[in-house]
Design an enzyme around this catalytic site. Structure first.
Site, mmCIF file in Angstrom:
data_model
loop_
_atom_site.group_PDB
_atom_site.id
_atom_site.type_symbol
_atom_site.label_atom_id
_atom_site.label_comp_id
_atom_site.label_asym_id
_atom_site.label_seq_id
_atom_site.Cartn_x
_atom_site.Cartn_y
_atom_site.Cartn_z
ATOM 1 N N ASP A 351 0.835 -1.192 0.000
ATOM 2 C CA ASP A 351 0.000 0.000 0.000
ATOM 3 C C ASP A 351 0.878 1.252 0.000
ATOM 4 O O ASP A 351 1.941 1.284 0.620
ATOM 5 C CB ASP A 351 -0.889 -0.035 1.252
ATOM 6 C CG ASP A 351 -1.946 1.045 1.268
ATOM 7 O OD1 ASP A 351 -2.716 1.119 0.307
ATOM 8 O OD2 ASP A 351 -1.994 1.805 2.261
ATOM 9 N N GLU A 380 1.877 -0.154 -4.949
ATOM 10 C CA GLU A 380 0.824 0.753 -5.380
ATOM 11 C C GLU A 380 1.471 2.060 -5.851
ATOM 12 O O GLU A 380 1.879 2.889 -5.049
ATOM 13 C CB GLU A 380 -0.157 1.051 -4.241
ATOM 14 C CG GLU A 380 -1.278 1.992 -4.665
ATOM 15 C CD GLU A 380 -2.077 2.574 -3.508
ATOM 16 O OE1 GLU A 380 -3.101 3.215 -3.778
ATOM 17 O OE2 GLU A 380 -1.678 2.393 -2.342
#
Length: 622
Positions: A351, A380
């Site tokens: 993330d 990400e």
């Protein structure tokens, strides 16, 4: 395919610039290992009057160096560039064509094609990576399936909390949301989905050709989305706990699937064993105890209320990875990354990777790969990751010591633009630029998305013209008209066909194949509609899953053949295998020049691509 140019400055002539490595044409490549040598060949018709050709080359952040091509007397100029002389890093170059009194510069369009300009234009990028860099082969050619655990399927085995709300009707609309986008919401409404429920649906996933299950966060946390981690060492009891994850890993492996976890390592929840804002845990956390062993894990000011958060969200205190004990908790040999790799997961999706430091990513990769060399690490990253700048620092994701892949957000933006506005050239440029920016084995491993937990449901994006202006209250129960939905399904089938046939690995967000609608968060996280699926759409995704078994989609070369208003044509090639794909976003049919067997229908392809559709044709010579 050649790098081509044609504009008014060429006066009708065509100038070509090609790259060769080990005798093979590498014109569509923009990343090489540092032991390779690139041979540049510039071809200019003699009538064009090019006297000399120069490569203007610089390492990122440094000055220019000029290298002269050698003319061969037939309108061609050659330059050999041994990359070992320069080493790992990001480089920029342009090509200068010298003619008498003037000089014309290359102006890169997509890191492959270019125009000529009288003043220096955009440069090509060249990424030079470590010789040992590679990505896991098992991942390539597969199908990812992304699951938001609370909303996929309930086995009834998850534990219930006293401080949570539970929706007893699986099909009920989401009733917990803010009055407006961005409003504070508890996010403690649960439908009861769990990891044992995923186990019970493995046969269904197998029918879709799924080889990789990507789980949104599963660690213990207060919210239903779990991005506010409470304890990294424990799987949430509501999802079945540690035993449920281990069971899923083992059962998935029996079916040739691997499980990827969501690593949220930039911040924790305020209701965590580490921060403990509410004093729930026996060992005081950083918030109330200045002498806590976790205190330096966070960024505190003069008082406990003054702490750094992720983008101002108070429930998400930001971790301080400069503190070694904090960083090593995740990146050490016995850290969280390695710990779950040893338990058998297939890898991690990281993330907000842009907010993780270089030292964090370097150490994390080392630990995870030592635990399992075949584990994949996906970041990400929303832009082109080859030259990404985050917080005023150039990132080095793809030089061999950090990421294997990223989420392909540029693809998502381009395919939506194509579907809604018919911009085939933008899609072609995007696909070409990404492919010509990353090492090929990274391109083959890209996580190609059209929908995720962070984005509006793709079916709604493609068909609903009203939802963006609606209040959350209206949006909570809103559905498209039958006319809107029918067109959206056609467009989604076309987009999914492209998603499954370009380089990289398609990521199917749970329920997109069933026709789930939904706007912004949290309405993009509705429950899977078991028994109420769109059968036509579901069957299309199953055919696409079968298609992915063809080896050409794992490592085959990629090239755009043609693009224009409302259409794109591209090829996948490997050895004697040649697959031609055409997508038509127009209201009228499009005729293409190739023929063969349509791999989706099984019928002979007649050269006509109907409106809002795509074809996948085996054009291999028999």
């Amino acid at each position: 395919m050649l790098i081509k140019l044609h504009n008014e400055l060429a006066a009708g002539a065509e100038i070509k610039l090609e790259k060769f490595v080990n005798g093979e044409n590498a014109s569509l490549r923009g990343a090489f290992s540092q032991s390779q040598e690139i041979t540049f060949v510039a071809r200019a018709p003699r009538v064009f009057g090019v006297r000399d050709v120069v490569l203007r080359f610089r390492r990122d952040g440094e000055g220019d160096r000029d290298f002269a091509f050698t003319p061969d007397g037939y309108g061609s100029f050659t330059l050999k560039l041994p990359l070992e002389n320069f080493g790992e890093g990001l480089y920029w170059y342009s090509v200068l064509f010298l003619r008498g009194e003037d000089t014309l510069f290359s102006d890169s369009i997509d890191n492959v094609n270019f125009n000529l300009t009288k003043n220096e234009g955009a440069r090509f990028r060249l990424l030079v990576h470590d010789d040992e860099y590679k990505t896991p082969d098992w991942f390539k050619g597969g199908v990812m399936y992304q699951i938001f655990p609370d909303r996929f399927f309930s086995s009834g085995k998850g534990e219930r909390r006293e401080d949570a709300e539970y929706e007893e009707d699986w099909y009920a609309p989401i009733s917990q949301y803010g009055t407006h986008p961005g409003a504070d919401v508890k996010n403690n409404l649960f439908y009861g989905g769990d990891l044992y429920g995923v186990c019970e649906k493995l046969s269904y996933l197998e029918s879709l050709g799924v080889t990789v299950i990507y789980l949104n966060p599963v660690f213990k946390a207060y919210s239903n989305h779990k991005y506010d981690t409470g304890d990294y060492k424990s799987v949430d009891e509501g999802f079945g706990g540690d035993r449920a994850l281990q069971t899923l890993i083992e059962e998935a492996e029996k079916r040739g699937m691997r499980v990827i976890l969501d690593g949220v390592f930039n911040h924790t929840g305020d209701d965590s064993v580490y921060f403990d804002r509410y004093g729930k845990y026996s060992e005081e956390g950083a918030y109330k105890n200045p002498r806590s062993k976790y205190r330096k894990w966070y960024h505190f000011g003069v008082c406990e209320e003054d702490y750094l958060t992720w983008w101002g969200v108070r429930i998400l205190p930001k971790l301080n990875h400069r503190e070694e004990s904090c960083r090593r908790f995740f990146t050490g040999a016995e850290g969280i990354g390695a710990m779950y790799a040893k338990k058998g997961i297939g890898g991690w999706r990281l993330d907000v990777a842009d907010e993780l430091s270089d030292s964090f990513l370097d150490e994390f990769r080392t630990a995870v790969k030592n635990a399992d060399p075949d584990a994949i690490i996906i970041g990400e990253v929303w832009e082109n990751a080859a030259d990404k700048i985050a917080y005023e620092k150039r990132r080095r994701y793809f030089r061999g010591r950090q990421l294997d892949s990223v989420m392909n957000y540029p693809f998502r933006a381009a395919i939506i633009e194509f579907a809604l506005k018919g911009d085939g050239e933008f899609l072609a440029r995007t696909l070409t630029e990404i492919y010509a920016s990353y090492p090929k084995f990274v391109s083959d491993s890209l996580m190609n998305i059209i929908g995720t937990h962070d984005t509006d449901r793709i079916l709604t994006v493609l068909g609903d013209k009203k939802y963006r202006e609606m209040s959350n209250t209206a949006l909570s129960t809103h559905v498209m008209s039958e006319t809107e939905r029918k067109q959206a399904v056609s467009l989604l089938k076309m987009c999914a066909t492209v998603q499954y046939t370009v380089y990289g690995v398609p990521n199917l967000y749970y329920g997109d194949e069933a026709g789930i609608e939904g706007g912004r968060d949290p309405f993009c996280r509705r429950t899977y509609p078991w028994g109420r699926e769109n059968g036509d759409l579901l069957e299309h995704y199953r055919r696409l899953g079968e298609l992915r078994r063809d080896p050409v989609f794992a490592k085959g070369d990629f090239a755009v053949v043609e693009s224009g208003e409302g259409y794109i044509v591209y090829e996948r090639n490997e050895g004697e295998r040649k697959i031609c794909i055409a997508a038509n976003a127009k209201t009228k049919p499009v005729r293409v020049s190739f023929s063969g067997k349509d791999m989706l229908s099984g019928r002979s392809f007649d050269g006509i691509v109907p409106p809002y559709s795509a074809c996948v044709v085996d054009c291999s010579e028999k």
